[in-house]
Motif scaffolding. Structure first.
Motif, mmCIF file in Angstrom:
data_model
loop_
_atom_site.group_PDB
_atom_site.id
_atom_site.type_symbol
_atom_site.label_atom_id
_atom_site.label_comp_id
_atom_site.label_asym_id
_atom_site.label_seq_id
_atom_site.Cartn_x
_atom_site.Cartn_y
_atom_site.Cartn_z
ATOM 1 N N PHE A 165 0.833 -1.192 0.000
ATOM 2 C CA PHE A 165 0.000 0.000 0.000
ATOM 3 C C PHE A 165 0.874 1.249 0.000
ATOM 4 C CE2 PHE A 165 -2.386 -3.313 2.147
ATOM 5 C CZ PHE A 165 -3.684 -3.163 1.694
ATOM 6 N N ASP A 166 0.402 2.268 -0.704
ATOM 7 C CA ASP A 166 0.990 3.600 -0.552
ATOM 8 C C ASP A 166 0.370 4.242 0.676
ATOM 9 O OD1 ASP A 166 2.685 3.575 -2.780
ATOM 10 O OD2 ASP A 166 1.035 4.110 -4.120
ATOM 11 N N LEU A 205 -0.847 7.285 2.586
ATOM 12 C CA LEU A 205 -1.287 8.658 2.350
ATOM 13 C C LEU A 205 -1.279 9.484 3.623
ATOM 14 C CD1 LEU A 205 -4.308 7.913 -0.026
ATOM 15 C CD2 LEU A 205 -1.902 8.304 -0.619
ATOM 16 N N THR A 249 -3.923 6.008 6.720
ATOM 17 C CA THR A 249 -4.750 6.163 5.536
ATOM 18 C C THR A 249 -3.954 5.598 4.367
ATOM 19 O OG1 THR A 249 -5.771 8.168 6.418
ATOM 20 C CG2 THR A 249 -6.000 7.763 4.054
ATOM 21 N N GLU A 252 -3.790 3.792 0.276
ATOM 22 C CA GLU A 252 -4.416 3.738 -1.043
ATOM 23 C C GLU A 252 -4.613 2.286 -1.425
ATOM 24 O OE1 GLU A 252 -2.689 4.704 -5.270
ATOM 25 O OE2 GLU A 252 -3.522 6.549 -4.388
ATOM 26 N N ALA A 254 -8.152 3.852 -7.311
ATOM 27 C CA ALA A 254 -7.888 5.234 -6.892
ATOM 28 C C ALA A 254 -8.812 5.617 -5.746
ATOM 29 C CB ALA A 254 -8.067 6.182 -8.075
ATOM 30 N N ARG A 255 -8.722 4.878 -4.640
ATOM 31 C CA ARG A 255 -9.510 5.230 -3.465
ATOM 32 C C ARG A 255 -8.759 4.848 -2.202
ATOM 33 N NH1 ARG A 255 -12.798 0.637 -2.107
ATOM 34 N NH2 ARG A 255 -12.696 -1.006 -3.670
ATOM 35 N N GLN A 256 -9.256 5.356 -1.086
ATOM 36 C CA GLN A 256 -8.548 5.230 0.171
ATOM 37 C C GLN A 256 -9.262 4.259 1.105
ATOM 38 O OE1 GLN A 256 -8.247 9.148 1.861
ATOM 39 N NE2 GLN A 256 -7.349 10.047 0.025
ATOM 40 N N ARG A 313 5.525 3.723 1.854
ATOM 41 C CA ARG A 313 4.959 2.520 1.238
ATOM 42 C C ARG A 313 5.264 1.344 2.158
ATOM 43 N NH1 ARG A 313 2.738 1.041 -3.490
ATOM 44 N NH2 ARG A 313 3.002 -1.091 -4.243
#
Length: 599
Positions: A526-527, A529, A542, A544, A549-551, A570
């Motif tokens: 996961f990235d 955020l 939080t 991604e 393209a959602r959290q 990451r």
């Protein structure tokens, strides 16, 4: 709740599907009509291949008559009820023992027994189970002894205590689930699914499950003999299943098909608000948000179980049993608050004992992910004369989790003997190891008992060094082929479309999950955020969603050195899909079990 106690970087391993094409075809027939492909895959990886494996109805439970000794057991209990004999329940001092005692007390009274009482040994003065010392305590002060003793969650290894009780003129009935030794005690009747030659399919029953089955068999016998004629109504024993579920999960027995039915039915009662006052009070004291529809097997194991166990660890389990037997909510709440206070005290004691153990083992107390902390020994044995005897079981579990080796923690008992609590890993049957040590070194161990993953023992303090050498050698002989590297076993990556609240609810309701039937755990990169520290030891993240393209929000509890993570952009995580309930609003949340930075 995820607990990142482990100091060592782990290897993420993905669970394989069981069987080939033909089994997969059977799996498609076994899955409920509305099951998603994800759920079907999860069931298959847990060796669920038939519709019967997924059954949750009480009608699908195997019959009580399949348990060896059931006829003799129920005949003795029927005679006691009809003859208005006094029955004393002898319980173990853990959560399984407490719930077993509450089930026996409530069930026997509902079936017509008018003189039922209980006694639970104090672990510090009487030791484990039905001992000669406990028999003497029953007779102390000229008290009128009971006509019959009924053990719950104990008894199968209590040869001397049972002999002493029968010599005093009492009948002794044993209900237990622990593995028997080479010989059985001379009781008047024994029911234990692990007896030699027992044909009952649910070998993983906890003690509370065994006594529930005995009551079910007794109700059938009483119905067939006309006991319920003339105005008596047969009780609905399903009303005891909230207690059965709690004891089963808290004892960490495998959730095989039989136990899954019992736990599911108990959870349904709790979620519907039909639990006994004691369980409702424990839920309220712990955290009101955990009650109702949000109650899971994890709630029973990690929230209620420790509070109930605290009484037996620090003082007297009679307090926990009284809470479970309370019919008044106010009285139950007062007892639950006392148990909650004991649990906080237990945590303080445990923290100091852990610090002592890490220093003893020459491992830093701070659980950092260092490869250099790999444990090279076959087992770990620790002892400190100042340690609290009631907390060594938890200490052994914590050390085992960190070192991934069999562990025994010892404390000094009131009688001068060392009392040990053993915890093991998959592939090392710790009771068999103790049995082998006892056979090779007669007299080294005073007594022992238990099962594959946990056991208890006593020995003379002067023989600790000799025992340590013998135990480590015996474990070393069985470690070949056992996975010794720390690993997190997951169900692989979760497709982007399954990061949804409905999926989390579906998985929650598809259980109950637990020992031997693990809750779904996924992994992925996961990235990051956003990330912040909450409550000093936890992280709220939080993330991604991969490929979308959602959290999604995530939470990691008890993180080692939380500030060190704040620069991470990451990560790779092993996580569960959780339903986060807050102020009446439900949201998807990832419960992070393990994470590591990705460069």
């Amino acid at each position: 709740m995820a607990k990142l106690y482990h100091p060592i970087q782990k290897r993420i391993v993905r669970r394989s599907l069981q069987g080939g094409g033909e089994l997969a075809k059977r799996m498609s027939l076994a899955s409920p009509p509305d099951a998603s492909p994800l759920l079907a895959r999860l069931y298959q990886s847990r060796s669920v291949f038939t519709p019967e494996d997924l059954g949750r109805s009480l009608n699908e439970l195997p019959a009580p008559s399949l348990l060896k000794g059931m006829d003799a057991m129920t005949a003795e209990l029927e005679a006691a009820i009809r003859g208005q004999k006094s029955i004393m329940i002898v319980a173990d001092f853990d959560a399984d023992g407490a719930t077993s005692c509450a089930v026996a007390m409530r069930g026997l009274r509902a079936l017509g027994a008018e003189r039922v009482s209980f006694i639970v040994p104090n672990r510090f003065t009487c030791g484990y189970g039905l001992t000669p010392e406990l028999v003497e305590l029953i007779f102390r002060g000229g008290a009128t002894p009971p006509d019959m003793l009924l053990t719950v969650d104990t008894g199968i290894a209590c040869h001397a205590g049972i002999a002493a009780a029968r010599a005093r003129g009492m009948k002794v009935l044993v209900t237990d689930h622990h593995l028997p030794g080479e010989s059985l005690p001379a009781a008047d009747a024994i029911v234990n699914p692990n007896l030699p030659g027992d044909g009952f399919p649910g070998k993983a029953l906890a003690g509370v499950g065994v006594i529930f089955y005995v009551l079910s068999g007794l109700r059938r016998r009483l119905r067939e003999s006309g006991w319920f004629e003339g105005g008596r109504q047969p009780p609905n024993l399903a009303e005891l299943l909230d207690l059965v579920a709690l004891g089963t999960v808290a004892d960490v027995v495998p959730l095989d098909r039989v136990n899954r039915i019992l736990v599911h039915q108990g959870l349904q009662r709790i979620r519907a608000g039909r639990a006994c006052p004691g369980i409702r009070a424990l839920l309220e004291v712990a955290d009101a948000k955990r009650g109702g529809a949000a109650t899971t097997a994890g709630t029973l194991g990690f929230t209620l179980g420790p509070r109930l166990n605290a009484a037996g660890r620090l003082d007297d389990m009679s307090l926990g049993i009284a809470c479970l037997l309370a019919d008044d909510m106010n009285a139950a709440k007062e007892l639950a608050e006392r148990l909650d206070g004991m649990n906080r005290e237990r945590k303080t004691i445990e923290a100091q004992m852990q610090a002592d153990a890490w220093a003893m083992l020459r491992i830093g107390a701070e659980p950092l992910p260092r490869q250099s902390d790999r444990w090279s020994g076959s087992a770990a044995i620790v002892f400190d004369p100042a340690w609290h005897q009631g907390v060594i079981g938890i200490l052994a579990s914590r050390i085992k989790d960190r070192l991934h080796r069999p562990v025994i923690a010892f404390a000094r008992g009131e009688d001068g003997l060392l009392r040990g609590s053993a915890r093991s890993i998959a592939g090392v049957h710790v009771r068999d190891v103790l049995c082998a040590v006892a056979a090779r070194h007669p007299g080294l161990i005073v007594r022992f008992g238990g099962h594959a993953m946990a056991a208890g023992l006593a020995l003379e303090e002067s023989r600790l060094a000799a025992f340590t050498e013998a135990f480590e050698a015996e474990v070393a002989g069985v470690l070949e082929g056992v996975e010794l590297e720390h690993a997190v076993v997951t169900d692989g990556e979760l497709p982007p479309d399954d990061f949804h609240l409905d999926t989390a609810r579906c998985l929650r309701d598809a259980g109950p999950w637990g020992q031997g039937f693990p809750e779904p755990l996924f992994d992925g990169e996961f990235d990051v955020l956003g990330m912040r520290i909450v409550g000093e030891k936890h992280l709220r993240l939080t993330l991604e969603v991969p490929g979308a393209a959602r959290q999604v929000e995530g939470v990691a509890f008890f993180v080692a050195d939380p500030p060190a993570w704040l620069g991470c952009r990451r990560l790779r995580a092993a996580y569960r899909l959780d339903v986060n309930e807050f102020r009446g609003v439900s949201n998807l949340q990832l419960g992070i079990e393990y994470m590591e930075p990705v460069s």
